[in-house]
Scaffold this motif. Sequence first.
Motif, PDB file in Angstrom:
ATOM      1  N   GLY A 295       0.725  -1.272  -0.255  1.00 48.85           N
ATOM      2  CA  GLY A 295       0.118  -0.098  -0.213  1.00 48.85           C
ATOM      3  C   GLY A 295       0.532   0.989  -0.063  1.00 48.85           C
ATOM      4  O   GLY A 295       0.147   1.808   0.386  1.00 48.85           O
ATOM      5  N   TYR A 296       1.911   1.124  -0.545  1.00 48.53           N
ATOM      6  CA  TYR A 296       3.003   1.722  -0.171  1.00 48.53           C
ATOM      7  C   TYR A 296       2.723   3.127  -1.716  1.00 48.53           C
ATOM      8  O   TYR A 296       2.678   2.367  -3.172  1.00 48.53           O
ATOM      9  CB  TYR A 296       4.484   1.790  -0.382  1.00 48.53           C
ATOM     10  N   ASN A 297       2.354   4.396  -1.450  1.00 54.10           N
ATOM     11  CA  ASN A 297       1.992   5.310  -2.557  1.00 54.10           C
ATOM     12  C   ASN A 297       3.145   5.305  -3.363  1.00 54.10           C
ATOM     13  O   ASN A 297       4.462   5.584  -3.108  1.00 54.10           O
ATOM     14  CB  ASN A 297       1.763   6.884  -2.102  1.00 54.10           C
ATOM     15  N   VAL A 298       3.212   4.892  -4.886  1.00 57.86           N
ATOM     16  CA  VAL A 298       3.813   5.215  -5.685  1.00 57.86           C
ATOM     17  C   VAL A 298       5.097   6.920  -5.856  1.00 57.86           C
ATOM     18  O   VAL A 298       6.049   6.936  -6.634  1.00 57.86           O
ATOM     19  CB  VAL A 298       3.278   5.008  -7.590  1.00 57.86           C
ATOM     20  N   ASP A 299       4.759   7.810  -5.239  1.00 58.43           N
ATOM     21  CA  ASP A 299       4.962   8.733  -5.434  1.00 58.43           C
ATOM     22  C   ASP A 299       5.822   9.031  -4.214  1.00 58.43           C
ATOM     23  O   ASP A 299       6.160  10.682  -4.125  1.00 58.43           O
ATOM     24  CB  ASP A 299       3.593  10.212  -5.614  1.00 58.43           C
ATOM     25  N   THR A 300       5.684   7.846  -3.454  1.00 54.75           N
ATOM     26  CA  THR A 300       6.636   8.150  -1.978  1.00 54.75           C
ATOM     27  C   THR A 300       7.921   7.490  -2.850  1.00 54.75           C
ATOM     28  O   THR A 300       8.631   7.304  -3.623  1.00 54.75           O
ATOM     29  CB  THR A 300       6.172   7.074  -1.360  1.00 54.75           C
ATOM     30  N   CYS A 301       9.153   8.390  -2.447  1.00 55.72           N
ATOM     31  CA  CYS A 301      10.721   8.201  -2.324  1.00 55.72           C
ATOM     32  C   CYS A 301      10.913   6.814  -2.180  1.00 55.72           C
ATOM     33  O   CYS A 301      10.185   5.770  -1.995  1.00 55.72           O
ATOM     34  CB  CYS A 301      11.212   8.302  -1.137  1.00 55.72           C
ATOM     35  N   SER A 302      11.439   6.987  -3.326  1.00 55.79           N
ATOM     36  CA  SER A 302      12.065   4.704  -4.362  1.00 55.79           C
ATOM     37  C   SER A 302      12.297   4.974  -3.543  1.00 55.79           C
ATOM     38  O   SER A 302      12.618   3.112  -3.188  1.00 55.79           O
ATOM     39  CB  SER A 302      11.794   5.218  -5.951  1.00 55.79           C
ATOM     40  N   TYR A 303      13.894   5.181  -3.163  1.00 61.24           N
ATOM     41  CA  TYR A 303      14.519   4.379  -2.057  1.00 61.24           C
ATOM     42  C   TYR A 303      13.670   3.492  -0.877  1.00 61.24           C
ATOM     43  O   TYR A 303      14.178   2.769  -0.388  1.00 61.24           O
ATOM     44  CB  TYR A 303      15.323   5.665  -1.722  1.00 61.24           C
ATOM     45  N   ALA A 304      12.946   4.684  -0.705  1.00 60.44           N
ATOM     46  CA  ALA A 304      12.135   3.804   1.057  1.00 60.44           C
ATOM     47  C   ALA A 304      11.297   3.254   0.612  1.00 60.44           C
ATOM     48  O   ALA A 304      10.829   2.180   1.164  1.00 60.44           O
ATOM     49  CB  ALA A 304      11.438   5.546   1.150  1.00 60.44           C
ATOM     50  N   ARG A 305      10.396   2.774  -0.897  1.00 62.80           N
ATOM     51  CA  ARG A 305       9.757   2.019  -1.408  1.00 62.80           C
ATOM     52  C   ARG A 305      10.717   0.648  -1.759  1.00 62.80           C
ATOM     53  O   ARG A 305      10.122  -0.843  -0.927  1.00 62.80           O
ATOM     54  CB  ARG A 305       9.073   2.296  -2.116  1.00 62.80           C
ATOM     55  N   VAL A 306      11.215   1.199  -2.289  1.00 58.93           N
ATOM     56  CA  VAL A 306      12.786  -0.585  -1.836  1.00 58.93           C
ATOM     57  C   VAL A 306      13.651  -0.894  -0.590  1.00 58.93           C
ATOM     58  O   VAL A 306      12.918  -2.194  -0.663  1.00 58.93           O
ATOM     59  CB  VAL A 306      14.226   0.010  -2.750  1.00 58.93           C
ATOM     60  N   ASN A 307      13.521   0.163   0.279  1.00 58.96           N
ATOM     61  CA  ASN A 307      13.833  -0.612   1.369  1.00 58.96           C
ATOM     62  C   ASN A 307      13.078  -1.085   2.270  1.00 58.96           C
ATOM     63  O   ASN A 307      12.747  -2.141   2.624  1.00 58.96           O
ATOM     64  CB  ASN A 307      14.600   0.221   1.836  1.00 58.96           C
ATOM     65  N   LEU A 308      11.767  -0.749   1.774  1.00 58.20           N
ATOM     66  CA  LEU A 308      10.642  -0.863   2.875  1.00 58.20           C
ATOM     67  C   LEU A 308      10.166  -2.486   1.855  1.00 58.20           C
ATOM     68  O   LEU A 308       9.652  -3.148   3.059  1.00 58.20           O
ATOM     69  CB  LEU A 308       9.540   0.423   3.102  1.00 58.20           C
ATOM     70  N   GLY A 309       9.859  -2.425   0.817  1.00 53.64           N
ATOM     71  CA  GLY A 309       9.540  -3.972   0.208  1.00 53.64           C
ATOM     72  C   GLY A 309      10.368  -5.065   0.581  1.00 53.64           C
ATOM     73  O   GLY A 309      10.406  -5.695   0.521  1.00 53.64           O
ATOM     74  N   TYR A 310      11.864  -4.128   0.386  1.00 52.24           N
ATOM     75  CA  TYR A 310      13.112  -5.839   1.082  1.00 52.24           C
ATOM     76  C   TYR A 310      13.040  -6.124   2.698  1.00 52.24           C
ATOM     77  O   TYR A 310      13.241  -7.485   2.945  1.00 52.24           O
ATOM     78  CB  TYR A 310      14.163  -4.880   0.457  1.00 52.24           C
ATOM     79  N   MET A 311      12.287  -4.732   3.198  1.00 54.67           N
ATOM     80  CA  MET A 311      12.738  -4.861   4.924  1.00 54.67           C
ATOM     81  C   MET A 311      11.200  -6.018   4.442  1.00 54.67           C
ATOM     82  O   MET A 311      11.015  -6.972   5.217  1.00 54.67           O
ATOM     83  CB  MET A 311      12.198  -3.511   5.472  1.00 54.67           C
ATOM     84  N   GLU A 312      10.519  -6.210   3.983  1.00 54.41           N
ATOM     85  CA  GLU A 312       9.165  -6.641   4.094  1.00 54.41           C
ATOM     86  C   GLU A 312       9.751  -8.383   3.988  1.00 54.41           C
ATOM     87  O   GLU A 312       8.999  -9.542   4.190  1.00 54.41           O
ATOM     88  CB  GLU A 312       8.259  -6.304   3.438  1.00 54.41           C
ATOM     89  N   LEU A 313      10.962  -8.403   3.035  1.00 51.21           N
ATOM     90  CA  LEU A 313      10.523  -9.497   2.243  1.00 51.21           C
ATOM     91  C   LEU A 313      11.586 -10.737   3.777  1.00 51.21           C
ATOM     92  O   LEU A 313      11.590 -11.419   3.469  1.00 51.21           O
ATOM     93  CB  LEU A 313      12.011  -9.372   1.613  1.00 51.21           C
ATOM     94  N   LEU A 314      12.978  -9.555   3.757  1.00 53.34           N
ATOM     95  CA  LEU A 314      13.942  -9.795   5.092  1.00 53.34           C
ATOM     96  C   LEU A 314      13.029 -10.066   6.509  1.00 53.34           C
ATOM     97  O   LEU A 314      12.433 -11.857   7.256  1.00 53.34           O
ATOM     98  CB  LEU A 314      14.363  -9.072   5.197  1.00 53.34           C
ATOM     99  N   LYS A 315      11.709  -9.427   6.898  1.00 52.53           N
ATOM    100  CA  LYS A 315      10.540 -10.095   8.273  1.00 52.53           C
ATOM    101  C   LYS A 315       9.771 -11.278   7.653  1.00 52.53           C
ATOM    102  O   LYS A 315       9.976 -12.084   8.481  1.00 52.53           O
ATOM    103  CB  LYS A 315       9.425  -8.303   7.876  1.00 52.53           C
ATOM    104  N   GLN A 316       9.717 -11.428   6.377  1.00 51.39           N
ATOM    105  CA  GLN A 316       8.573 -13.044   5.589  1.00 51.39           C
ATOM    106  C   GLN A 316      10.268 -13.809   6.183  1.00 51.39           C
ATOM    107  O   GLN A 316       9.328 -15.288   6.870  1.00 51.39           O
ATOM    108  CB  GLN A 316       8.537 -12.731   4.782  1.00 51.39           C
TER     109      GLN A 316
END
Length: 422
Positions: free
Chosen positions: A80-101
């Motif tokens: 649900g992270y908005n596409v207008d949010t910083c892509s550094y943030a979205r890449v990191n938050l997506g990667y964090m989600e994978l590590l968390k899983q």
Amino acid sequence: MTDTTTMSAKELLGFYQEELYEEARQAKIEGKLVCWSASVAPSEFCVAMDVAMIYPETHAAGIGARKGALDVLEVADEKGYNVDTCSYARVNLGYMELLKQEALTGITPEKLEKSPAARIPLPDFVITCNNICNTLLKWYENLAVELNIPCIIIDVPFNHTMPIPQYAKDYIAEQFKEAITQLEEICGKKFDYDKFLKVQEQTQRSVAQWNRIASLSSHKPSPLNGFDLFNYMALIVCARSKDYAEITFKKFADELEENLNKGIFAFKGNEQKRVTWEGIAVWPHLGHTFKGLKNLGNIMTGSAYPGLWNLTYTPGDMSSMAESYTRIYINTCLDNKVKVLSDVISGGKCDGVIYHQNRSCKLMSFLNVETADMLQKENHLPYVSFDGDQTDPRNFSPAQFDTRIQALDEMMKQNKEGVSNE
């Protein structure tokens, strides 16, 4: 222990980048603390406390440069992270989600398994600083909530006037003291101020060598291709408080100076025009942007972006350190931003300017139109802008970029012809 004395600067860059990631992975295995830090947050405090550091912006840039951003961006989109949010943030938050899983299930998600980026451990705490943007506050706050870990925030107010007033420096110095107190609680030990002074001194040696490299673009022809600064930037971000950065930058500066003395230049005789690049690199298309300019004989010799890490201060003086972390040009008023860019353009002996209108990074793009107009009135140099993004490849059009730089090239040629006919 690996012998680095015979390595080239390029080899040192790769070696120390991997060394930093390995140190963090090993720290996690040994039960030591790992911190994820914003790129221009003060590294000195955590290094003085022997905390292993990971820098999500640099890690995200690496994912983008290796063409792996879309997989983790899709994870962020699904969250649900908005596409207008910083892509550094979205890449990191997506990667964090994978590590968390992976941590929760013991199963490595497919997108994590095939990611081209270096594997990094989850953090035990995060530290952020809003001297380059306020998005970092919510990004790191979100990491802390998702992972249930402490978040240290160093608040650095925007400078609406210059020079920086003493009360602003005092306020930031107090933030530093509070960060030290929080670190003592997290680490369970007292802060070592003697070691901290040595870390500050090391940081200054690294910064001095970084500035030495950047200064070499003032030579005409230039021994330095400015895009190399984008690549070597990894260590000024991740290792400026260690000798890794100093060693690598000194080697690179020595190599460039040797080439200069031998008459060897970055474009090997094909340097025709010189440009300033204003904005973050387009990491997924770094090769295309570099080659597009090079094919026209245009070398990038100016960029204010690498100068974000010109963090020069007096070791032992908290007020001086505070000033260095707040005077970053995108944290200052329009007049100062124009002055900084004017100095970059003249220092690089540039013939034109390229502005990256970055969909992700609003602060790096904010006021670009006003900045460009003010600078052109001052220096009469042509400029163009193009639409892009630092890590989301979907926001960049190679065709548009090529068209814009061709237009800039023609305008720079006309300027040069006009000067030669006078």
